[in-house]
Motif scaffolding. Structure first.
Motif, mmCIF file in Angstrom:
data_model
loop_
_atom_site.group_PDB
_atom_site.id
_atom_site.type_symbol
_atom_site.label_atom_id
_atom_site.label_comp_id
_atom_site.label_asym_id
_atom_site.label_seq_id
_atom_site.Cartn_x
_atom_site.Cartn_y
_atom_site.Cartn_z
ATOM 1 N N ALA A 7 20.953 -13.916 -54.241
ATOM 2 C CA ALA A 7 21.522 -13.827 -55.592
ATOM 3 C C ALA A 7 20.545 -14.314 -56.670
ATOM 4 N N GLU A 41 22.152 -11.926 -60.589
ATOM 5 C CA GLU A 41 22.978 -12.852 -61.374
ATOM 6 C C GLU A 41 22.471 -12.889 -62.819
ATOM 7 N N GLN A 73 26.024 -8.823 -61.895
ATOM 8 C CA GLN A 73 27.140 -9.615 -62.431
ATOM 9 C C GLN A 73 27.475 -9.211 -63.868
ATOM 10 N N TYR A 140 27.510 -19.927 -64.079
ATOM 11 C CA TYR A 140 26.939 -19.553 -62.780
ATOM 12 C C TYR A 140 27.917 -19.808 -61.638
ATOM 13 N N SER A 141 28.463 -21.033 -61.566
ATOM 14 C CA SER A 141 29.315 -21.371 -60.417
ATOM 15 C C SER A 141 30.575 -20.514 -60.347
ATOM 16 N N CYS A 144 29.682 -16.981 -59.305
ATOM 17 C CA CYS A 144 29.180 -17.052 -57.934
ATOM 18 C C CYS A 144 30.342 -17.133 -56.940
ATOM 19 N N ASP A 148 31.272 -14.286 -54.318
ATOM 20 C CA ASP A 148 31.149 -14.560 -52.879
ATOM 21 C C ASP A 148 32.469 -14.244 -52.179
ATOM 22 N N GLN A 169 31.582 -25.836 -56.584
ATOM 23 C CA GLN A 169 32.042 -24.494 -56.238
ATOM 24 C C GLN A 169 33.237 -24.558 -55.294
#
Ligand code: GLU
Length: 424
Positions: A7, A41, A73, A140-141, A144, A148, A169
């Protein structure tokens, strides 16, 4: 079904560390007949650039790390917003201006890291987290975790520098009610002084290594040794063989040390064992760019040159330095070389040698050697008395492959001419 992802954020080129993460994910996917997802990302609309995306894709292709699925993303903002609004309506998140923020739920968080065993996180320091920033982009988190889960990633394999993100996360997974994947945090890569890998110590873009004449198979081979080993002291290995032996459990916890010398050595090993025809094809574009007069060289001749110097190169670019004397019309020998190897007057021997080999009908190494040895015997001197000055006169260097092979490669005309002109 095992599914992993690489990523990268396209805010820069693909560097050594990122390439190793990609490689370990790829090897795991291939070794388990699983799938390898490439996820760009690019949520940071300011810092992400299309040219970095292109560079990352090209570098991965060059390394041979093909992906099964590709996502961006930046095209999934609606999905992130929907989930954020769900959390708002469940009272798990709140708004502050336009931003959406997750309420921190204190609890013990631990994971069974596949490389580092159990890690227990102190969540007391984890504050409420921003999920959607006031400009509407996800953090980001948050992106992500949603991805995922949405992409059914079973194993998150990433650098140890992300360990501190993992508990944050996990809190997001828990708030969303998603299944938590397995984690494997890869050891840091350090330079030989024990510091962070810097530009100077080798942390340059994969595409720069490519320009400097490294082979993709050598880069991949070296990257896999940064934290893993095929066992039995083996170092040179190709990707297909490595995939057969790969196991996450065998990855080291201790930091890996990046050594430029080792990478060069390994590159040299791959060059040495590469089929000469293929190697020549890789070298031709370099020659076309850097050496004029290359058109006068036919494929067969280039192949013999490559064959002769193959064992001495650690990068493809080295070939240019080693063989410069063959491509130039007039050789310039530096003063130091002259003083060291051509100080003694050998004009008589050089003249006789040039006459003798000028008469040869065939110019292969064995014929040249015979003529050379006959002359040395006739003059009553040692072969080595003449070998060294002749080598310097012809190549400008004191070392190189066998002298008679070198003469044969250089060709009769240039050999005779350089011998004649040395002591003028
Ligand atoms: N975009 C993140 C990075 O480039 C990905 C981290 C992760 O693998 O979760 O570091």
């Amino acid at each position: 079904m095992i599914k992993v992802r690489f990523a990268p954020s396209p805010t820069g080129n693909l560097h050594i560390g990122g390439a190793r993460t990609a490689l370990f994910n790829w090897m795991y996917a291939r070794s388990q007949s699983g799938r390898f997802v490439l996820r760009i990302e690019d949520t940071d609309l300011q810092r992400s650039r299309p040219e970095f995306v292109a560079e990352i894709l090209e570098s991965l292709r060059w390394l041979g790390l093909s992906w099964d699925e590709l996502y961006y993303q930046s095209k999934r903002f609606d999905l992130y917003r929907r989930h954020a609004e769900d959390l708002l309506s469940q009272g798990k998140a709140y708004k502050e201006g336009e931003a959406i923020i997750l309420k921190s739920a204190l609890q013990e968080i631990k994971i069974d890291d596949l490389i580092r065993a159990e890690i227990v996180f102190d969540t007391a320091t984890i504050k409420d987290q921003v999920l959607i920033k006031s400009d509407g982009s996800p953090t980001y988190s948050f992106a992500c975790v949603i991805d995922d889960a949405d992409m059914a990633i079973t194993h998150v394999i990433r650098g140890e520098d992300h360990i501190s993100n993992t508990p944050k996360q996990i809190m997001i997974y828990q708030a969303l009610g998603f299944k938590i994947p397995q984690f494997a945090h890869l050891p840091l890569i350090m330079d030989e002084e024990g510091g962070r890998l810097s530009k100077r110590s080798g942390a340059v873009a994969v595409s720069d290594y490519r320009k400097e004449g490294f082979l993709p198979e050598a880069i991949v081979n070296y990257l896999m040794l940064l934290g893993w080993s095929p066992g039995g002291n083996q170092e040179k290995i190709d990707l297909a063989a490595a995939v057969k032996k790969f196991s996450i459990k065998k990855i080291n916890k201790a930091a890996a040390v990046f050594s430029m010398d080792k990478l060069k050595w390994l590159n040299g090993q791959h060059i040495k064992e590469m089929e000469t025809g293929r190697l020549t094809e890789l070298i031709i574009p370099l020659l076309e760019k850097e050496r004029c007069g290359i058109k006068d060289f036919d494929g067969q001749r280039l192949k013999s040159i490559v064959h002769l110097f193959k064992a001495r190169m650690s990068t493809l670019v080295d070939f240019l330095e080693w063989t410069d004397f063959i491509f130039v019309d007039r050789l310039t020998i530096n003063q130091e070389m002259k003083a060291q190897h051509l100080a003694q007057d050998r004009s008589k021997e050089f003249r006789l040698l040039s006459e003798k080999i000028g008469q040869l009908n065939s110019f292969d190494a064995a014929t040249i050697e015979k003529a050379f040895r006959d002359l040395v015997d006739q003059l009553g001197i040692k072969a080595s008395d003449l070998v060294h000055p002749v080598r310097v006169a012809l190549t400008g260097r004191a070392i190189g492959p066998g002298l008679f092979d070198t003469m044969a490669i250089l060709g009769k005309e240039k050999t005779v001419q350089r011998l004649k002109e040395t002591f003028l």
